[in-house]
Every structure is written in C-alpha cells, then in structure tokens.
Design a protein around this motif. Sequence first.
Motif, PDB file in Angstrom:
ATOM      1  N   UNK A   2       0.847  -1.190   0.000  1.00  0.00           N
ATOM      2  CA  UNK A   2       0.000   0.000   0.000  1.00  0.00           C
ATOM      3  C   UNK A   2       0.884   1.243   0.000  1.00  0.00           C
ATOM      4  N   UNK A   3       0.915   1.938  -1.128  1.00  0.00           N
ATOM      5  CA  UNK A   3       1.731   3.142  -1.230  1.00  0.00           C
ATOM      6  C   UNK A   3       0.975   4.383  -0.815  1.00  0.00           C
ATOM      7  N   UNK A   4      -0.349   4.353  -0.911  1.00  0.00           N
ATOM      8  CA  UNK A   4      -1.153   5.527  -0.638  1.00  0.00           C
ATOM      9  C   UNK A   4      -1.759   5.400   0.749  1.00  0.00           C
ATOM     10  N   UNK A   9      -8.744  10.444  -1.647  1.00  0.00           N
ATOM     11  CA  UNK A   9      -7.992  10.513  -2.889  1.00  0.00           C
ATOM     12  C   UNK A   9      -7.314  11.881  -2.986  1.00  0.00           C
ATOM     13  N   UNK A  10      -6.028  11.945  -3.314  1.00  0.00           N
ATOM     14  CA  UNK A  10      -5.323  13.230  -3.353  1.00  0.00           C
ATOM     15  C   UNK A  10      -5.871  14.164  -4.434  1.00  0.00           C
ATOM     16  N   UNK A  19      -5.969  18.512 -10.231  1.00  0.00           N
ATOM     17  CA  UNK A  19      -6.039  17.072 -10.457  1.00  0.00           C
ATOM     18  C   UNK A  19      -6.959  16.501  -9.390  1.00  0.00           C
ATOM     19  N   UNK A  20      -7.972  15.742  -9.836  1.00  0.00           N
ATOM     20  CA  UNK A  20      -8.908  15.152  -8.883  1.00  0.00           C
ATOM     21  C   UNK A  20      -9.360  13.786  -9.376  1.00  0.00           C
ATOM     22  N   UNK A  63      -1.411   2.234  -8.866  1.00  0.00           N
ATOM     23  CA  UNK A  63      -1.479   3.372  -9.780  1.00  0.00           C
ATOM     24  C   UNK A  63      -2.279   4.495  -9.137  1.00  0.00           C
ATOM     25  N   UNK A  64      -2.191   5.650  -9.767  1.00  0.00           N
ATOM     26  CA  UNK A  64      -3.044   6.777  -9.390  1.00  0.00           C
ATOM     27  C   UNK A  64      -3.392   7.520 -10.677  1.00  0.00           C
ATOM     28  N   UNK A  65      -4.674   7.797 -10.858  1.00  0.00           N
ATOM     29  CA  UNK A  65      -5.203   8.318 -12.120  1.00  0.00           C
ATOM     30  C   UNK A  65      -6.120   9.503 -11.801  1.00  0.00           C
ATOM     31  N   UNK A  66      -5.740  10.666 -12.290  1.00  0.00           N
ATOM     32  CA  UNK A  66      -6.524  11.880 -12.028  1.00  0.00           C
ATOM     33  C   UNK A  66      -7.242  12.378 -13.275  1.00  0.00           C
ATOM     34  N   UNK A  67      -8.321  13.090 -13.047  1.00  0.00           N
ATOM     35  CA  UNK A  67      -8.905  13.925 -14.078  1.00  0.00           C
ATOM     36  C   UNK A  67      -8.232  15.276 -13.991  1.00  0.00           C
TER      37      UNK A  67
END
Length: 164
Positions: A2-4, A9-10, A19-20, A63-67
């Motif tokens: 677990x990295x986050x 969510x950041x 970024x959201x 992973x981390x994926x933002x709009x």
Amino acid sequence: MKLFQHEYFPHITGDRVSLRQIKDADLDDLIEISFYDAIRAETVQQAAEMQAKINQDYLDGNSIHWGIVDNETHKIVGTCGYYRGLDKGEGELGCVLLPQYYGKGYMTAGMTLAIDFGLHTLGLKRIWAATDQHNGPAIKLLERLNFVKTADLNDGEIEYELGK
C-alpha cells in the motif's frame, strides 16, 4: 504494498488546473479518452467498468489516475497519472487530452502537478513515459517537461525519463 496512506484521494490544485479523482458523472465526457490496458471504451458502461478497475488499482497501491480539471470552467479536459512501477519506487507517467483542448497548455500544467506529486509526495526515484515515435505533440510535451529520450522500444515506441 500500500503506497497511498491517504484517507481520501489526493486532490491537487494548481494555478490553472487541478487534479482530482474521476467520478461517474464525468464518464460521458471522457469516453473518447477512457482506456485500460490500451483498450479504449466504446460505451459509458465500458468506461465505468474501466474506471472501477482504475479505482481498484489505486486502492491496491499500483497506480493513481486523475482527471485534469480547468479551474475556471470546472470541466475535465484530460487525464494523467502513474500506471506502473510504483512498487519499485518508480512511476510510468501517462496522459490523454480531449482533442478540443490540444495546444492550450492544459497538459503541461497537469503533468507538472503530477510530476511534483510523484517526486515530493510519493518520493519516486525515477519517472518515465513512453509514446509512439510519431506522436510529435507528446514528444514536445515530454521534452518541455525536462524528459530525456532513453530508449527506442521494439514496437515503435520511445521511452523518456525525467531528467535530474
């Protein structure tokens, strides 16, 4: 792994873009740039299924994926995030922009926020990106962001790494 360790969510706010996390309500606008494992969504249902996988990847620490959101209009203009290598202290940074926003600086602003997050919040030691050798706009973007070409890959792609 677990990295986050975030309870949420950041959300990252910059001068021009933020970024959201992508919400279900965003999916209608993002179908043409909704991808998972290089497969593009054809319907809102497929985009929702892909987003569920992306959200699970985040929860799993993969992973981390933002709009990418225009701060003035509050519209999502694209997406970016880290998709591989986080378990090794590295990150492959990827991005996609809706065509109507090309050439307006949105991706440069969004990627700058993502790079800063990767370096300073995640503590990544290496950030890289891959693109098709014929994708001139992506190559220019990466070079503008201080990425340096490091490899020609077998499938016509080239790899870039963030310079030190």
